[in-house]
Design a protein around this motif. Structure first.
Motif, PDB file in Angstrom:
ATOM      1  N   LEU A  17      76.754  33.279  18.855  1.00 15.57           N
ATOM      2  CA  LEU A  17      77.681  33.873  17.884  1.00 15.57           C
ATOM      3  C   LEU A  17      78.491  32.805  17.165  1.00 15.57           C
ATOM      4  O   LEU A  17      78.707  32.897  15.954  1.00 15.57           O
ATOM      5  CB  LEU A  17      78.617  34.865  18.579  1.00 15.57           C
ATOM      6  CG  LEU A  17      77.994  36.209  18.937  1.00 15.57           C
ATOM      7  CD1 LEU A  17      78.927  36.991  19.833  1.00 15.57           C
ATOM      8  CD2 LEU A  17      77.656  36.991  17.684  1.00 15.57           C
TER       9      LEU A  17
ATOM     10  N   GLY B 192      75.577  38.669   8.402  1.00 12.36           N
ATOM     11  CA  GLY B 192      76.106  37.838   9.481  1.00 12.36           C
ATOM     12  C   GLY B 192      77.435  38.352  10.010  1.00 12.36           C
ATOM     13  O   GLY B 192      77.657  38.409  11.223  1.00 12.36           O
TER      14      GLY B 192
ATOM     15  N   LEU C  47      76.259  31.383  14.617  1.00  8.64           N
ATOM     16  CA  LEU C  47      76.099  32.308  13.495  1.00  8.64           C
ATOM     17  C   LEU C  47      77.305  32.262  12.571  1.00  8.64           C
ATOM     18  O   LEU C  47      77.165  32.171  11.351  1.00  8.64           O
ATOM     19  CB  LEU C  47      75.876  33.731  14.017  1.00  8.64           C
ATOM     20  CG  LEU C  47      75.691  34.833  12.989  1.00  8.64           C
ATOM     21  CD1 LEU C  47      74.496  34.553  12.091  1.00  8.64           C
ATOM     22  CD2 LEU C  47      75.536  36.178  13.675  1.00  8.64           C
ATOM     23  N   VAL C  48      78.489  32.306  13.139  1.00  5.58           N
ATOM     24  CA  VAL C  48      79.713  32.235  12.335  1.00  5.58           C
ATOM     25  C   VAL C  48      79.782  30.896  11.602  1.00  5.58           C
ATOM     26  O   VAL C  48      80.161  30.840  10.421  1.00  5.58           O
ATOM     27  CB  VAL C  48      80.962  32.473  13.209  1.00  5.58           C
ATOM     28  CG1 VAL C  48      82.236  32.188  12.436  1.00  5.58           C
ATOM     29  CG2 VAL C  48      80.972  33.907  13.743  1.00  5.58           C
TER      30      VAL C  48
ATOM     31  N   SER D  93      77.574  39.907  13.764  1.00  2.15           N
ATOM     32  CA  SER D  93      78.414  39.236  14.765  1.00  2.15           C
ATOM     33  C   SER D  93      79.536  40.146  15.244  1.00  2.15           C
ATOM     34  O   SER D  93      79.819  40.210  16.452  1.00  2.15           O
ATOM     35  CB  SER D  93      78.948  37.910  14.235  1.00  2.15           C
ATOM     36  OG  SER D  93      79.674  38.081  13.047  1.00  2.15           O
TER      37      SER D  93
ATOM     38  N   LYS E   4      75.184  33.941  24.649  1.00  2.00           N
ATOM     39  CA  LYS E   4      75.522  34.855  23.553  1.00  2.00           C
ATOM     40  C   LYS E   4      76.727  34.345  22.773  1.00  2.00           C
ATOM     41  O   LYS E   4      76.733  34.381  21.542  1.00  2.00           O
ATOM     42  CB  LYS E   4      75.825  36.256  24.084  1.00  2.00           C
ATOM     43  CG  LYS E   4      74.612  37.042  24.480  1.00  2.00           C
ATOM     44  CD  LYS E   4      75.024  38.449  24.902  1.00  2.00           C
ATOM     45  CE  LYS E   4      73.848  39.264  25.342  1.00  2.00           C
ATOM     46  NZ  LYS E   4      74.226  40.626  25.752  1.00  2.00           N
TER      47      LYS E   4
END
Length: 105
Positions: A90, A64, A93-94, A68, A86
């Protein structure tokens, strides 16, 4: 200390992934060397971190962070377009990476 090693290894994953692209199929010497060194150190750090962090958690965090940062670098340098979708993905994801850290033992 394992988490610090894991984060640094994740950053180095972004370095080797970017260098791999810049090496143009290993035809450019400097990016190829950067790729090789960063790959070995990144994998070594992941292995060390996995002594104290569950395999699934360590791997997911490592990937990850690397993914990222690679996408962010690509957007900052203009190699990839920037879009709201996007950026939101992100951030998600973080958030998931942080969540794995919070819930791990």
């Amino acid at each position: 200390m394992s988490w610090i090693i894991l984060v640094v290894s994740g950053v180095l994953e972004a370095v080797w992934a970017t260098a791999l692209g810049k090496s143009e199929g290993f035809t450019k010497p400097l990016p190829t060397v950067i790729f090789g060194v960063a790959l070995v150190v990144s994998m070594g750090g992941l292995a060390v971190a996995m002594r104290h962090i569950e395999t699934g958690t360590a791997y997911a965090v490592w990937v990850g962070i690397g993914a990222s940062l690679t996408v962010i670098y690509s957007m900052v340098t203009g190699d990839s377009s920037v879009s709201l979708v996007k950026v939101l993905l992100l951030i998600g994801l973080v958030g998931c990476i942080v969540g794995l850290k919070v819930v791990s033992e």
